[in-house]
Write a protein that holds these residues in place. Structure first.
Motif, PDB file in Angstrom:
ATOM      1  N   GLU A  74       0.972  -1.177   0.010  1.00  0.00           N
ATOM      2  CA  GLU A  74      -0.170  -0.157   0.034  1.00  0.00           C
ATOM      3  C   GLU A  74       0.905   1.220   0.102  1.00  0.00           C
ATOM      4  OE1 GLU A  74      -3.991   0.591   2.771  1.00  0.00           O
ATOM      5  OE2 GLU A  74      -3.380  -1.154   2.464  1.00  0.00           O
TER       6      GLU A  74
ATOM      7  N   ILE B 120     -10.225 -13.304  -6.216  1.00  0.00           N
ATOM      8  CA  ILE B 120      -9.289 -14.317  -6.063  1.00  0.00           C
ATOM      9  C   ILE B 120      -8.601 -14.764  -4.885  1.00  0.00           C
ATOM     10  CG2 ILE B 120      -9.175 -14.508  -8.487  1.00  0.00           C
ATOM     11  CD1 ILE B 120      -6.197 -13.464  -8.115  1.00  0.00           C
ATOM     12  N   HIS B 121      -8.529 -13.853  -3.894  1.00  0.00           N
ATOM     13  CA  HIS B 121      -7.943 -13.801  -2.635  1.00  0.00           C
ATOM     14  C   HIS B 121      -8.572 -15.227  -1.789  1.00  0.00           C
ATOM     15  CE1 HIS B 121      -7.218  -9.661  -3.557  1.00  0.00           C
ATOM     16  NE2 HIS B 121      -6.102  -9.943  -3.139  1.00  0.00           N
ATOM     17  N   SER B 122      -7.517 -15.880  -1.296  1.00  0.00           N
ATOM     18  CA  SER B 122      -8.287 -17.057  -0.819  1.00  0.00           C
ATOM     19  C   SER B 122      -7.538 -17.659   0.668  1.00  0.00           C
ATOM     20  CB  SER B 122      -8.142 -18.453  -1.638  1.00  0.00           C
ATOM     21  OG  SER B 122      -6.563 -18.458  -2.154  1.00  0.00           O
TER      22      SER B 122
ATOM     23  N   ASN C 203     -22.508 -14.914   6.767  1.00  0.00           N
ATOM     24  CA  ASN C 203     -21.127 -14.618   7.582  1.00  0.00           C
ATOM     25  C   ASN C 203     -20.179 -14.107   6.455  1.00  0.00           C
ATOM     26  OD1 ASN C 203     -18.221 -16.422   8.417  1.00  0.00           O
ATOM     27  ND2 ASN C 203     -19.132 -14.427   9.618  1.00  0.00           N
TER      28      ASN C 203
ATOM     29  N   GLY D 257     -15.528 -12.567  -8.194  1.00  0.00           N
ATOM     30  CA  GLY D 257     -14.587 -11.412  -8.659  1.00  0.00           C
ATOM     31  C   GLY D 257     -13.366 -11.492  -7.760  1.00  0.00           C
TER      32      GLY D 257
ATOM     33  N   SER E  36     -16.029 -14.294   1.599  1.00  0.00           N
ATOM     34  CA  SER E  36     -14.712 -13.552   1.889  1.00  0.00           C
ATOM     35  C   SER E  36     -14.794 -12.589   0.890  1.00  0.00           C
ATOM     36  CB  SER E  36     -13.359 -14.474   1.835  1.00  0.00           C
ATOM     37  OG  SER E  36     -12.283 -13.926   2.249  1.00  0.00           O
TER      38      SER E  36
HETATM   39 CO1  HCB Z   1      -4.250  -8.688  -3.203  1.00  0.00          CO
HETATM   40  N1  HCB Z   1      -5.089  -6.894  -2.594  1.00  0.00           N
HETATM   41  N2  HCB Z   1      -4.735  -8.441  -5.057  1.00  0.00           N
HETATM   42  N3  HCB Z   1      -3.397 -10.317  -3.710  1.00  0.00           N
HETATM   43  N4  HCB Z   1      -3.714  -8.635  -1.540  1.00  0.00           N
HETATM   44  C1  HCB Z   1      -5.236  -6.678  -1.212  1.00  0.00           C
HETATM   45  C2  HCB Z   1      -6.264  -7.398  -0.792  1.00  0.00           C
HETATM   46  C3  HCB Z   1      -5.008  -5.170  -1.417  1.00  0.00           C
HETATM   47  C4  HCB Z   1      -5.722  -4.650  -0.163  1.00  0.00           C
HETATM   48  C5  HCB Z   1      -3.630  -4.627  -1.358  1.00  0.00           C
HETATM   49  C6  HCB Z   1      -3.463  -3.012  -1.315  1.00  0.00           C
HETATM   50  O1  HCB Z   1      -3.787  -2.353  -2.367  1.00  0.00           O
HETATM   51  N5  HCB Z   1      -3.246  -2.598  -0.206  1.00  0.00           N
HETATM   52  C7  HCB Z   1      -5.737  -4.860  -2.499  1.00  0.00           C
HETATM   53  C8  HCB Z   1      -7.241  -4.561  -2.326  1.00  0.00           C
HETATM   54  C9  HCB Z   1      -7.525  -3.042  -2.281  1.00  0.00           C
HETATM   55  C10 HCB Z   1      -9.142  -2.735  -2.213  1.00  0.00           C
HETATM   56  O2  HCB Z   1      -9.956  -2.810  -2.892  1.00  0.00           O
HETATM   57  N6  HCB Z   1      -9.356  -2.100  -1.190  1.00  0.00           N
HETATM   58  C11 HCB Z   1      -5.354  -5.910  -3.334  1.00  0.00           C
HETATM   59  C12 HCB Z   1      -5.545  -5.911  -5.094  1.00  0.00           C
HETATM   60  C13 HCB Z   1      -5.676  -4.923  -5.466  1.00  0.00           C
HETATM   61  C14 HCB Z   1      -5.013  -7.091  -5.654  1.00  0.00           C
HETATM   62  C15 HCB Z   1      -5.266  -7.282  -6.949  1.00  0.00           C
HETATM   63  C16 HCB Z   1      -6.522  -6.492  -7.879  1.00  0.00           C
HETATM   64  C17 HCB Z   1      -3.810  -6.939  -7.570  1.00  0.00           C
HETATM   65  C18 HCB Z   1      -3.577  -6.928  -9.340  1.00  0.00           C
HETATM   66  O3  HCB Z   1      -3.817  -7.687 -10.013  1.00  0.00           O
HETATM   67  N7  HCB Z   1      -3.406  -5.453  -9.801  1.00  0.00           N
HETATM   68  C19 HCB Z   1      -5.235  -8.946  -7.288  1.00  0.00           C
HETATM   69  C20 HCB Z   1      -6.644  -9.306  -7.020  1.00  0.00           C
HETATM   70  C21 HCB Z   1      -7.295 -10.184  -8.497  1.00  0.00           C
HETATM   71  C22 HCB Z   1      -8.918 -10.322  -8.024  1.00  0.00           C
HETATM   72  O4  HCB Z   1      -8.946 -10.828  -6.819  1.00  0.00           O
HETATM   73  N8  HCB Z   1      -9.688 -10.550  -8.911  1.00  0.00           N
HETATM   74  C23 HCB Z   1      -4.665  -9.239  -6.167  1.00  0.00           C
HETATM   75  C24 HCB Z   1      -3.951 -10.499  -6.222  1.00  0.00           C
HETATM   76  C25 HCB Z   1      -3.290 -11.194  -4.937  1.00  0.00           C
HETATM   77  C26 HCB Z   1      -2.449 -12.263  -4.858  1.00  0.00           C
HETATM   78  C27 HCB Z   1      -2.798 -13.372  -5.918  1.00  0.00           C
HETATM   79  C28 HCB Z   1      -1.191 -11.981  -5.390  1.00  0.00           C
HETATM   80  C29 HCB Z   1      -2.345 -12.607  -3.317  1.00  0.00           C
HETATM   81  C30 HCB Z   1      -3.598 -13.572  -3.075  1.00  0.00           C
HETATM   82  C31 HCB Z   1      -3.063 -14.867  -2.945  1.00  0.00           C
HETATM   83  C32 HCB Z   1      -4.221 -15.919  -2.444  1.00  0.00           C
HETATM   84  O5  HCB Z   1      -4.883 -15.561  -1.615  1.00  0.00           O
HETATM   85  N9  HCB Z   1      -4.157 -17.175  -2.926  1.00  0.00           N
HETATM   86  C33 HCB Z   1      -2.758 -11.247  -2.729  1.00  0.00           C
HETATM   87  C34 HCB Z   1      -2.625 -11.102  -1.329  1.00  0.00           C
HETATM   88  C35 HCB Z   1      -1.855 -12.137  -0.522  1.00  0.00           C
HETATM   89  C36 HCB Z   1      -3.115  -9.553  -0.649  1.00  0.00           C
HETATM   90  C37 HCB Z   1      -2.594  -9.067   0.812  1.00  0.00           C
HETATM   91  C38 HCB Z   1      -1.387  -8.686   0.714  1.00  0.00           C
HETATM   92  C39 HCB Z   1      -2.916 -10.374   1.730  1.00  0.00           C
HETATM   93  C40 HCB Z   1      -4.214 -10.855   1.765  1.00  0.00           C
HETATM   94  C41 HCB Z   1      -4.223 -12.199   2.873  1.00  0.00           C
HETATM   95  O6  HCB Z   1      -3.851 -13.352   2.275  1.00  0.00           O
HETATM   96  N10 HCB Z   1      -4.140 -11.695   4.065  1.00  0.00           N
HETATM   97  C42 HCB Z   1      -3.676  -7.915   0.682  1.00  0.00           C
HETATM   98  C43 HCB Z   1      -3.417  -6.904   1.607  1.00  0.00           C
HETATM   99  C44 HCB Z   1      -4.340  -7.042   2.813  1.00  0.00           C
HETATM  100  O7  HCB Z   1      -5.280  -7.840   3.032  1.00  0.00           O
HETATM  101  N11 HCB Z   1      -3.994  -6.017   3.765  1.00  0.00           N
HETATM  102  C45 HCB Z   1      -3.682  -7.593  -0.699  1.00  0.00           C
HETATM  103  C46 HCB Z   1      -3.944 -12.620   5.107  1.00  0.00           C
HETATM  104  C47 HCB Z   1      -5.132 -13.474   5.378  1.00  0.00           C
HETATM  105  C48 HCB Z   1      -5.109 -14.609   6.481  1.00  0.00           C
HETATM  106  O8  HCB Z   1      -6.191 -12.463   5.905  1.00  0.00           O
HETATM  107  O9  HCB Z   1      -8.044 -10.749   5.585  1.00  0.00           O
HETATM  108  O10 HCB Z   1      -7.576 -12.545   3.815  1.00  0.00           O
HETATM  109  P1  HCB Z   1      -7.426 -11.890   5.419  1.00  0.00           P
HETATM  110  O11 HCB Z   1      -8.477 -13.196   6.113  1.00  0.00           O
HETATM  111  C49 HCB Z   1      -8.745 -13.212   7.598  1.00  0.00           C
HETATM  112  C50 HCB Z   1      -9.948 -12.340   7.881  1.00  0.00           C
HETATM  113  O12 HCB Z   1     -10.215 -11.357   6.953  1.00  0.00           O
HETATM  114  C51 HCB Z   1     -11.125 -13.129   8.156  1.00  0.00           C
HETATM  115  O13 HCB Z   1     -10.517 -14.348   8.632  1.00  0.00           O
HETATM  116  C52 HCB Z   1      -9.262 -14.483   7.753  1.00  0.00           C
HETATM  117  C53 HCB Z   1      -8.225 -15.214   8.821  1.00  0.00           C
HETATM  118  O14 HCB Z   1      -7.760 -14.622   9.990  1.00  0.00           O
HETATM  119  N12 HCB Z   1     -11.703 -13.612   6.980  1.00  0.00           N
HETATM  120  C54 HCB Z   1     -13.134 -14.055   6.997  1.00  0.00           C
HETATM  121  C55 HCB Z   1     -11.613 -13.572   5.632  1.00  0.00           C
HETATM  122  N13 HCB Z   1     -12.522 -14.228   4.784  1.00  0.00           N
HETATM  123  C56 HCB Z   1     -13.488 -14.667   5.842  1.00  0.00           C
HETATM  124  C57 HCB Z   1     -14.818 -15.341   5.506  1.00  0.00           C
HETATM  125  C58 HCB Z   1     -15.528 -15.404   6.691  1.00  0.00           C
HETATM  126  O15 HCB Z   1     -16.942 -16.172   6.399  1.00  0.00           O
HETATM  127  C59 HCB Z   1     -15.208 -15.170   7.877  1.00  0.00           C
HETATM  128  C60 HCB Z   1     -14.030 -14.765   8.192  1.00  0.00           C
END
Ligand code: HCB
Length: 214
Positions: A54, A104-106, A179, A102, A150
């Motif tokens: 970010e 792909i975060h998993s 949820n 839409g 999610s």
């Molecule tokens: Co991704 N990405 N990303 N990303 N990504 C984020 C989410 C941003 C916030 C980064 C940023 O800009 N600061 C951002 C979204 C901005 C926004 O809209 N506000 C972003 C973006 C923009 C994108 C792309 C569009 C980038 C691009 O291609 N230009 C693209 C997405 C394409 C698409 O989805 N169509 C993209 C791709 C990727 C990967 C593939 C590189 C990778 C994902 C790999 C994967 O998941 N297999 C990725 C990642 C890793 C992230 C960050 C860095 C981390 C996410 C993560 O895994 N966190 C993220 C930054 C962030 O979130 N701070 C960034 C760790 C997990 C454990 O936390 O929050 O997912 P969590 O889950 C928690 C919690 O929320 C809750 O419990 C979980 C466990 O504690 N929870 C649930 C989650 N789901 C739940 C469901 C329930 O029922 C209950 C609880």
């Protein structure tokens, strides 16, 4: 000496899959709490990398490398958690979970899925980027006690609202618990769209959903 959680966090931040796997192996061997290391180690590392992204200090390949490093550790830890889950009866009911259309975060969704399984839910993980109509269809066919979605992006969290409406239109909204989770999702958002339960993380999901059924 650094705790394993701290080592896990540092390994993800160093994009070092060899190190994350090494930490995961030690977590298993030393019988340290897997949940604790996932939440306070690997997840914190991912969050830090997200913050750096970010701030434009790192770029997408770094995020992909950090995610790969975390996933390498999860590949080892998930079967271990499943073994613990095998002791649970799955008597808390069926729960569907997916990353919404839409999105792909998993990683986070998969952690929630495995933790709910360990807690005793019969979890069906529908995957990621799951079309809204597919979620509704799965709910109609499988009649779960709840469905979790999610959303990691502001552009996809709006689909959680649409899902609420689609479940209502299908006449099944009141037969299940909805949820919502994901980094941009809040209790305020859950209230606004009429979702039943907001979960900040996996432990929160387990606590709140268990409380609903007990
Ligand atoms: Co991704 N990405 N990303 N990303 N990504 C984020 C989410 C941003 C916030 C980064 C940023 O800009 N600061 C951002 C979204 C901005 C926004 O809209 N506000 C972003 C973006 C923009 C994108 C792309 C569009 C980038 C691009 O291609 N230009 C693209 C997405 C394409 C698409 O989805 N169509 C993209 C791709 C990727 C990967 C593939 C590189 C990778 C994902 C790999 C994967 O998941 N297999 C990725 C990642 C890793 C992230 C960050 C860095 C981390 C996410 C993560 O895994 N966190 C993220 C930054 C962030 O979130 N701070 C960034 C760790 C997990 C454990 O936390 O929050 O997912 P969590 O889950 C928690 C919690 O929320 C809750 O419990 C979980 C466990 O504690 N929870 C649930 C989650 N789901 C739940 C469901 C329930 O029922 C209950 C609880």
């Amino acid at each position: 000496m650094e705790s394993l959680s701290e080592e896990a966090k540092q390994a993800v931040m160093a994009y070092d899959a060899k190190k994350t796997v090494d930490v995961a192996k030690r977590v298993i061997a030393e019988k340290v709490s897997i949940v604790d290391v996932i939440e306070n180690g690997f997840t914190k590392g991912m969050t830090e990398v997200g913050a750096l992204y970010e701030a434009k200090k790192v770029f997408l390949p770094h995020i992909m490398a950090a995610a790969a490093a975390m996933n390498a550790a999860m590949d080892l830890l998930t079967p271990e958690l499943e073994k613990q889950g095998a002791k649970a009866s799955e008597g808390l009911g069926k729960f569907l979970i997916c990353s919404i259309e839409g999105d792909i975060h998993s990683i986070g969704k998969d952690i929630v899925a495995i933790m709910l399984k360990v807690a005793g839910f019969s979890v069906v993980n529908l995957g990621r980027d799951v079309a809204l109509k597919e979620i509704v269809k799965a709910c109609e066919e499988q009649k779960p006690m709840g469905v979790g979605t999610s959303a990691l992006m502001t552009s996809t969290m709006v689909h959680q609202k649409t899902l609420e409406e689609m479940l209502k239109n299908a006449g099944i909204r009141d037969s299940l618990i909805t949820n919502v989770g994901g980094a941009p999702v809040t209790q305020h958002w859950a209230d606004e769209i009429g979702a039943d339960v907001y979960s900040e993380n996996a432990s929160d999901a387990v606590n709140k959903l268990t409380a609903v059924v007990r």
